[in-house]
Design an enzyme around this catalytic site. Structure first.
Site: not given
Ligand code: BG6
Length: 496
Positions: A48, A154, A183-184, A188, A222, A241, A246, A336, A341
């Site tokens: 927008r 997502k 789904d990232h 990996k 995390e 989340d 994941h 979290k 991490k």
């Molecule tokens: C996302 C979540 O899908 O993945 C976030 O919405 C999370 O809350 C993130 O922090 C974690 O991704 P990565 O690749 O940093 O482990």
């Protein structure tokens, strides 16, 4: 015309948002620098905000400088920036699609492939897909050969019913082969390596079952707290989340049967079968087999309700009802504001059936394990027992390990979004979730979400920020004389 010589346009919905600057533009730029983008390639931002194409380019450059400075090859940027364009519009208004279509046709000047990337808030997925359909913008053709694909970010639904409804809407407009649900985690490198590890080596698959494996642990911890995303997070919580997407995907990769080929659907069929075999939990089992917790101080964060019951941490004990996995617990945890991490999968093997060696009476019988480290130090460890030198037969646990960074140059490990964009442009859907896969994962998570809202919910406990989570999660394993392993991290932290 071959795919690579056909002009290709990527349209980004939600182009002024965080994801575009943080992930999409750096990913595309990296592909550009490596020569992986088609010669005639255009990125069109659509949002927008009333930006011009020049303003879009400036903003994307500022984003690269602030968020991905190590990737900014200043010499190559001006060439890349020439491929960036922008046209403002409202994704819910039919007339703005007509404007977008005109902009695209003029820019493309002929037949072109199109990748529509939905980098918007989830409530826009449905109107965008519907409008694209109504505007006739997703029709593919054979002559000239051009494709239309839609990448959907997502979260895909907020429960099973909404995911099914969204799939229905998507399928009213698109064929499944045109849909790329992201789904990232699947991109990996270590996750993909799980496939190779399991199915390109003969020594692991024969023991990858209930006869040799005691249990499996999947940890996605995390260190960050909810930060500025509290408004979204308080509505979502850790199950939606992190688990529905994941952790369920990781579970599927670890537990699935060998696919017959590397074809996207061959792999996705096996993953769906594994997810569908997860034993449904009754409310009473949910009270016993799931832990929900919130880090101390969460409810004082901006955007969080003072009496919020949202879990920022969860641990689950799940079982897969098939021949391979009957009786093997899968322990999943994520949270979290934890002490570090790390994302890792531990395959804990059984103890040796007969222990001939003397071990201190207060120590458990050592058992082998395999640890897959997804991040931060991608690689794996294999824990084995050896004899310490000397006359006495004294056991010592040692790790045989492999780290990507020690073997491969860092440039050889692409960032997840770079891989996903490359694959979507290439038409390889292996690392994207199919509609039935999304629903199978919701089928596991939905009853837990429901039970957590009911009187049968396990108590919401708390944990200290910077810890490994609540004591209740240790008891979940401890009741069966098991313990969480921090396998990829310094062993000095084990048990803390
Ligand atoms: C996302 C979540 O899908 O993945 C976030 O919405 C999370 O809350 C993130 O922090 C974690 O991704 P990565 O690749 O940093 O482990």
């Amino acid at each position: 015309m071959s795919e690579s010589s056909t002009p290709t346009t990527m349209v980004i919905f939600g182009a002024t948002g965080d994801l575009t600057q943080r992930k999409l533009i750096p990913g595309l730029f990296s592909l550009f620098c490596k020569g992986f983008l088609p010669e005639q390639f255009a990125v069109v931002g659509f949002s927008r905000t009333e930006w011009s194409s020049d303003e879009f380019r400036e903003q994307m450059l500022a984003g690269m400088k602030a968020l991905a400075p190590e990737m900014l090859n200043k010499k190559a940027w001006p060439d890349f920036a020439r491929h960036l364009h922008y046209t403002p519009g409202n994704a819910t208004k039919a007339e703005d699609y007509a404007t977008l279509q005109t902009f695209l046709t003029e820019l493309e000047g002929g037949a072109a492939n199109r990748l529509y990337y939905l980098a918007t808030a989830p409530n826009f997925f449905e109107p965008i897909v519907t409008q694209l359909g109504q505007a006739g913008m997703v029709a593919e053709s054979i002559e000239p050969a051009v494709w239309r694909r839609v990448v959907i970010e997502k979260p895909f639904g907020h429960d099973l019913a909404s995911a099914q409804a969204l799939n229905q809407i998507v399928h009213n407009v698109l064929d499944e082969h045109q849909v790329y649900r992201i789904d990232h985690y699947l991109a990996k490198e270590t996750v993909q390596n799980l496939l190779v590890f399991r199915f390109a080596n003969t020594m692991f698959e024969p023991i990858w079952n209930r006869n040799y494996i005691d249990h499996v642990q999947i940890t996605v911890a995390e260190a960050v707290d909810v930060g500025h995303r509290a408004g979204y997070y308080d509505q979502s919580g850790v199950l939606r989340d992190m688990f529905q997407n994941h952790l369920m995907q990781l579970l599927a990769f670890v537990s699935m049967e060998p696919p017959t080929s590397l074809q996207a659907d061959a792999i996705r069929d096996e993953k769906v079968k594994a997810l569908r075999a997860i034993r449904p939990l009754s409310p009473a089992e949910i009270a016993r087999h799931t832990i929900r917790a919130q880090y101390e101080g969460y409810s004082t964060a901006d955007g969080v309700a003072a009496d919020s019951q949202t879990a920022t941490y969860a641990a689950l004990e799940l079982y897969i009802d098939n021949w391979r996995w009957q009786g093997v617990p899968f322990y999943l945890r994520s949270g979290k504001a934890m002490c570090t991490k790390t994302s890792q999968i531990i395959i804990q093997f059984k103890e040796p059936p007969h222990m001939m060696f003397t071990i201190p009476h207060d120590q458990p019988i050592p058992a082998n394990y395999l640890a897959f480290c997804l991040q931060p130090h991608e690689g794996f460890h294999q824990r084995i027992e050896l004899k310490e030198p000397g006359r006495e037969v004294k056991l010592r646990s040692i790790d045989m390990d492999f780290h990507y960074e020690e073997v491969f140059h860092p440039d050889h490990v692409p960032e997840a979004y770079e891989t996903l964009l490359h694959n979507a442009l290439d038409g390889d859907a292996t690392l994207f979730t199919r509609g039935d896969g999304i629903e199978a994962a919701w089928q596991v998570i939905d009853p837990i979400l429901d039970a957590w809202q009911s009187a049968a919910a396990p108590p919401l406990t708390t944990y200290k920020p910077g810890s490994w989570g609540p004591a209740a999660a240790d008891e979940l394993l401890g009741k069966n004389r098991r313990r969480w392993r921090h396998g990829c991290l310094d062993e000095a932290t084990e048990g803390k």
